[in-house]
Design an enzyme around this catalytic site. Structure first.
Site, PDB file in Angstrom:
ATOM      1  N   TYR A 217       0.724  -1.047   0.530  1.00 25.81           N
ATOM      2  CA  TYR A 217      -0.203  -0.399  -0.203  1.00 25.81           C
ATOM      3  C   TYR A 217       1.042   1.293  -0.333  1.00 25.81           C
ATOM      4  O   TYR A 217       1.694   1.642   0.449  1.00 25.81           O
ATOM      5  CB  TYR A 217      -0.601   0.173   1.572  1.00 25.81           C
ATOM      6  CG  TYR A 217      -1.924   0.015   0.941  1.00 25.81           C
ATOM      7  CD1 TYR A 217      -3.103   0.738   0.033  1.00 25.81           C
ATOM      8  CD2 TYR A 217      -3.493  -1.473   1.214  1.00 25.81           C
ATOM      9  CE1 TYR A 217      -4.086   0.112  -0.013  1.00 25.81           C
ATOM     10  CE2 TYR A 217      -4.213  -1.715   1.415  1.00 25.81           C
ATOM     11  CZ  TYR A 217      -5.243  -0.386   0.645  1.00 25.81           C
ATOM     12  OH  TYR A 217      -6.285  -0.831  -0.066  1.00 25.81           O
TER      13      TYR A 217
ATOM     14  N   GLU B 296      -0.601   5.175  -0.507  1.00 29.77           N
ATOM     15  CA  GLU B 296      -1.227   5.966  -0.867  1.00 29.77           C
ATOM     16  C   GLU B 296      -1.013   7.526  -0.895  1.00 29.77           C
ATOM     17  O   GLU B 296       0.566   7.297  -0.082  1.00 29.77           O
ATOM     18  CB  GLU B 296      -2.528   6.147   0.393  1.00 29.77           C
ATOM     19  CG  GLU B 296      -3.699   5.103  -0.214  1.00 29.77           C
ATOM     20  CD  GLU B 296      -4.539   4.197   1.513  1.00 29.77           C
ATOM     21  OE1 GLU B 296      -4.246   5.407   1.895  1.00 29.77           O
ATOM     22  OE2 GLU B 296      -5.989   4.546   0.683  1.00 29.77           O
TER      23      GLU B 296
ATOM     24  N   ASP C  77      -6.385  12.396 -25.175  1.00 31.36           N
ATOM     25  CA  ASP C  77      -7.012  11.689 -24.363  1.00 31.36           C
ATOM     26  C   ASP C  77      -6.227  10.538 -26.437  1.00 31.36           C
ATOM     27  O   ASP C  77      -6.414   9.867 -27.323  1.00 31.36           O
ATOM     28  CB  ASP C  77      -7.924  10.616 -24.552  1.00 31.36           C
ATOM     29  CG  ASP C  77      -8.307   9.296 -24.024  1.00 31.36           C
ATOM     30  OD1 ASP C  77      -7.391   8.787 -24.050  1.00 31.36           O
ATOM     31  OD2 ASP C  77      -9.408   8.491 -23.425  1.00 31.36           O
TER      32      ASP C  77
ATOM     33  N   THR D  41      -3.703   5.047 -22.361  1.00 30.77           N
ATOM     34  CA  THR D  41      -3.920   3.869 -21.576  1.00 30.77           C
ATOM     35  C   THR D  41      -2.899   3.443 -21.643  1.00 30.77           C
ATOM     36  O   THR D  41      -1.698   4.047 -22.275  1.00 30.77           O
ATOM     37  CB  THR D  41      -5.088   3.255 -21.852  1.00 30.77           C
ATOM     38  OG1 THR D  41      -4.269   2.692 -23.318  1.00 30.77           O
ATOM     39  CG2 THR D  41      -5.982   3.194 -22.075  1.00 30.77           C
TER      40      THR D  41
ATOM     41  N   LYS E   4      -1.997  -0.629 -25.366  1.00 31.22           N
ATOM     42  CA  LYS E   4      -2.811  -0.283 -25.874  1.00 31.22           C
ATOM     43  C   LYS E   4      -1.355  -0.454 -27.395  1.00 31.22           C
ATOM     44  O   LYS E   4      -0.439  -1.523 -26.814  1.00 31.22           O
ATOM     45  CB  LYS E   4      -3.591   1.180 -26.988  1.00 31.22           C
ATOM     46  CG  LYS E   4      -5.114   0.625 -26.127  1.00 31.22           C
ATOM     47  CD  LYS E   4      -5.744   2.011 -26.688  1.00 31.22           C
ATOM     48  CE  LYS E   4      -7.342   1.261 -25.696  1.00 31.22           C
ATOM     49  NZ  LYS E   4      -7.317   1.335 -24.546  1.00 31.22           N
TER      50      LYS E   4
ATOM     51  N   ARG F  47      -1.265  -3.592 -18.124  1.00 36.67           N
ATOM     52  CA  ARG F  47      -3.060  -2.188 -18.035  1.00 36.67           C
ATOM     53  C   ARG F  47      -3.090  -1.479 -17.450  1.00 36.67           C
ATOM     54  O   ARG F  47      -2.893  -1.567 -15.875  1.00 36.67           O
ATOM     55  CB  ARG F  47      -4.440  -3.335 -17.634  1.00 36.67           C
ATOM     56  CG  ARG F  47      -5.425  -3.263 -18.482  1.00 36.67           C
ATOM     57  CD  ARG F  47      -6.430  -4.342 -18.757  1.00 36.67           C
ATOM     58  NE  ARG F  47      -6.308  -5.277 -19.236  1.00 36.67           N
ATOM     59  CZ  ARG F  47      -6.627  -4.729 -20.894  1.00 36.67           C
ATOM     60  NH1 ARG F  47      -7.548  -3.169 -20.621  1.00 36.67           N
ATOM     61  NH2 ARG F  47      -6.520  -5.305 -22.090  1.00 36.67           N
TER      62      ARG F  47
HETATM   63  C1  LIG Z   1      -9.624   6.727 -26.295  1.00 35.98           C
HETATM   64  C2  LIG Z   1     -10.028   5.469 -25.424  1.00 35.98           C
HETATM   65  N1  LIG Z   1     -10.243   6.834 -24.029  1.00 35.98           N
HETATM   66  C3  LIG Z   1     -10.042   5.920 -23.565  1.00 35.98           C
HETATM   67  C4  LIG Z   1     -10.458   4.073 -22.980  1.00 35.98           C
HETATM   68  C5  LIG Z   1     -10.667   3.638 -21.971  1.00 35.98           C
HETATM   69  O1  LIG Z   1      -9.751   3.102 -21.590  1.00 35.98           O
HETATM   70  P1  LIG Z   1      -9.993   1.270 -20.550  1.00 35.98           P
HETATM   71  O2  LIG Z   1     -10.563   0.448 -21.005  1.00 35.98           O
HETATM   72  O3  LIG Z   1      -9.074   1.212 -20.126  1.00 35.98           O
HETATM   73  O4  LIG Z   1     -10.781   2.657 -19.120  1.00 35.98           O
HETATM   74  C6  LIG Z   1     -10.418   3.699 -24.751  1.00 35.98           C
HETATM   75  C7  LIG Z   1     -10.243   1.840 -24.670  1.00 35.98           C
HETATM   76  O5  LIG Z   1     -10.178   1.951 -25.163  1.00 35.98           O
HETATM   77  C8  LIG Z   1     -10.114   4.280 -25.718  1.00 35.98           C
HETATM   78  O6  LIG Z   1      -9.810   3.696 -26.768  1.00 35.98           O
END
Ligand SMILES: Cc1ncc(COP(=O)(O)O)c(C=O)c1O
Length: 535
Positions: free
Chosen positions: A136, A138, A291, A317, A320, A326
């Protein structure tokens, strides 16, 4: 790690090692069925080690190496039923062990084309499967709520440094939080940091390639939590070109006056016009966030545009195209913007705002991934992802397919199947039966989200396994065969609902079954020639 001997070993890397570490060393336990196929012969597994009831200290990460050489039986606990039996997975839980084996086998055989998936490395998996999961911590490095965090602090600081380096960022200007559990939580943490409840946001509409967490809602339902807590108005593609309609974004942003504009997508085959989006955000007084979840590997390798030049915040993320464990990350400018000190607002939104203890095992895996992301090999990999995707797109166009936007600049293509008179759901099912894994996807102009008109095809995963352009051309040909079989199946049961179609093709009497099995066989002959990384 003990690996199987024989021809299979180089092909399947970690995959074959996994069962082999558990079994008496007999190469026949990891057998090849047929020419190229790996199968897990679970019933031949022999437990060679007695079950141990002990406390032990291993000097290694969890690699599957038997710990017996350092096992120290705890005195007097041999008969204590409440003591902790620290057995390997195959002994402790053969059911779960076997399911993992089957999933590994499926991954090895499949032509994996889901654009958001990848195969992470053995090194990342070792870190993720390590003792880091026990701790842990935090808070942030140097500011923890628990003791015993000196090594965790070192790890998280290293991970942060590597994250900034991997994306070529100056630590004076940018900071990063590496604790987000995944992409959706990372995004919500940014909204929590920058916005008040019911503030307005604009993201790319889900049916036009955006992500749920960018504010998706339908006329009847606020589907994403983002649209429950914030007021969301989407921007969309120009349906005639398949490109983002920046003019419409500008017009509607001027009327709607969002506090946050979100760039980024889950199914958009082109790059983003960051300078234009920055201009629009500035004109309406909005934060600009990117994002980059899908393309973060491509961004790190500088094979697509750089969002950091224009955005205030960048989320991603890590599993990918970046090919890590993950998880998620939030990069923020070390500035005060619209009265918000981004650094403290974002760090506080992560913890204590929305999360508790960080997943230190993931942060360990992420640090490993981010080291690799700075290597020349990683850059070459990302270049291959893009060239492979282009080869796939060109072959599909040659075969007569209509692609959204006409092609691809990144790692994915979006195929519009509606001109052929079929849909993504039916094609996805037929391809799945032939060991080709991809997903149905809405395309601009779709009426139904359940039976969308397209499929999304991604290059990162098979590029990791070593596919080059010629294999992606072969992939396009396999997909074409699957689409032709779908069209023939449609003719056999015309005008049926999707559920009836799915039942029909899955039945043993499906008249095209043998041709589908033949396609599957040829697909697996190709895929099983390429190693599967990882444990
Ligand atoms: C552009 C985008 N943002 C966020 C996410 C969400 O990711 P997670 O599934 O890890 O929550 C995805 C998932 O495919 C995504 O394509």
């Amino acid at each position: 790690m003990q690996a199987c001997t024989g021809a299979a070993t180089p092909k399947i890397m970690g995959s074959i090692q996994y069962p082999c570490t558990k079994i008496s060393i007999n190469p026949t336990n990891c057998s090849l069925k047929g020419s190229n196929n790996l199968s897990f012969t679970d019933n031949s597994i022999k437990i060679s080690k007695p079950i141990s009831r002990f406390s032990f200290v291993s000097n290694s990460l969890v690699t599957g190496r038997p710990p017996s050489s350092v096992s120290v039986p705890a005195p007097g606990v041999q008969d204590d039923l409440s003591s902790f039996e620290d057995n390997e997975l195959s002994d402790a839980d053969p059911e779960v062990y076997n399911i993992i084996g089957k999933e590994k086998d499926r991954q090895f055989r499949s032509l994996e084309l889901i654009a958001s998936e990848n195969f992470t490395s053995k090194a990342v998996m070792e870190a993720v499967g390590s003792c880091l999961t026990n701790k842990y911590s935090e808070g942030l490095p140097g500011k923890r709520y628990y003791g015993g965090n000196e090594h965790i602090d070192e790890l998280e600081t290293l991970c942060q440094q590597r994250a900034l380096e991997a994306f070529h960022l100056d630590g004076q200007k940018w900071g990063v939080n590496v604790q987000p559990l995944s992409g959706s939580p990372a995004n919500f943490e940014v909204y929590t940091a920058l916005l008040n409840p019911h503030d307005r946001i604009m993201g790319l509409d889900l049916p036009h390639g955006g992500h749920l967490s960018h504010g998706f809602m339908t006329p009847k339902r606020r589907v994403s939590g983002t649209s429950i807590y914030f007021e969301s108005m989407p921007y969309r593609l120009d349906e005639s070109t398949g490109l983002i309609d920046y003019d419409m974004l500008e017009k509607t942003a001027t009327l709607f006056r969002p506090k946050l504009i979100i760039a980024g997508a889950s199914a958009y085959p082109r790059d983003f016009d960051y300078p234009r989006m920055r201009k629009i955000a500035d004109a309406v007084g909005a934060f600009l966030m990117m994002d980059m979840a899908h393309i973060s590997g491509l961004v790190a390798a500088s094979v697509v545009g750089n969002p950091f030049e224009y955005c205030d915040v960048v989320t991603t993320t890590t599993h990918k195209s970046l090919r890590g464990p993950r998880g998620g990350m939030i990069f923020y400018k070390k500035d005060t913007i619209f009265g918000v000190d981004l650094e403290s607002a974002i760090n506080n939104a992560v913890f204590p705002g929305l999360q508790g203890g960080p997943h230190n095992h993931t942060i360990g895996g992420l640090a490993v991934c981010l080291k690799y992301a700075q290597s020349p090999e990683f850059k070459a990999y990302q270049n291959n992802v893009v060239s492979n995707c282009r080869a796939l797109a060109s072959r599909l166009v040659e075969l007569g397919y209509k692609l959204v936007s006409g092609g691809s600049d990144n790692h994915l293509v979006l195929v519009d199947l509606r001109p052929l008179g079929t849909d993504g759901a039916r094609v996805e099912k037929i391809l799945d039966m032939a060991s080709i894994t991809l997903n149905k996807n809405s395309v601009p102009g779709d009426k139904s989200a359940l039976v969308p008109g397209g499929i999304r095809i991604g290059a990162p995963a098979m590029t990791t396994r070593g596919f080059k352009e010629s294999e992606f051309v072969a992939t396009a040909d396999f997909i074409h065969e699957g689409v032709q079989l779908t069209l023939e199946a449609n003719k056999l049961i015309p005008k049926t609902k999707l559920q009836e179609f799915l039942k029909f093709v899955a039945s043993p009497d499906f008249p095209l079954r043998d041709r589908l099995l033949d396609l599957q066989r040829r697909v697996e002959v190709l895929t099983t020639q390429f190693p599967l990384p990882g444990l």
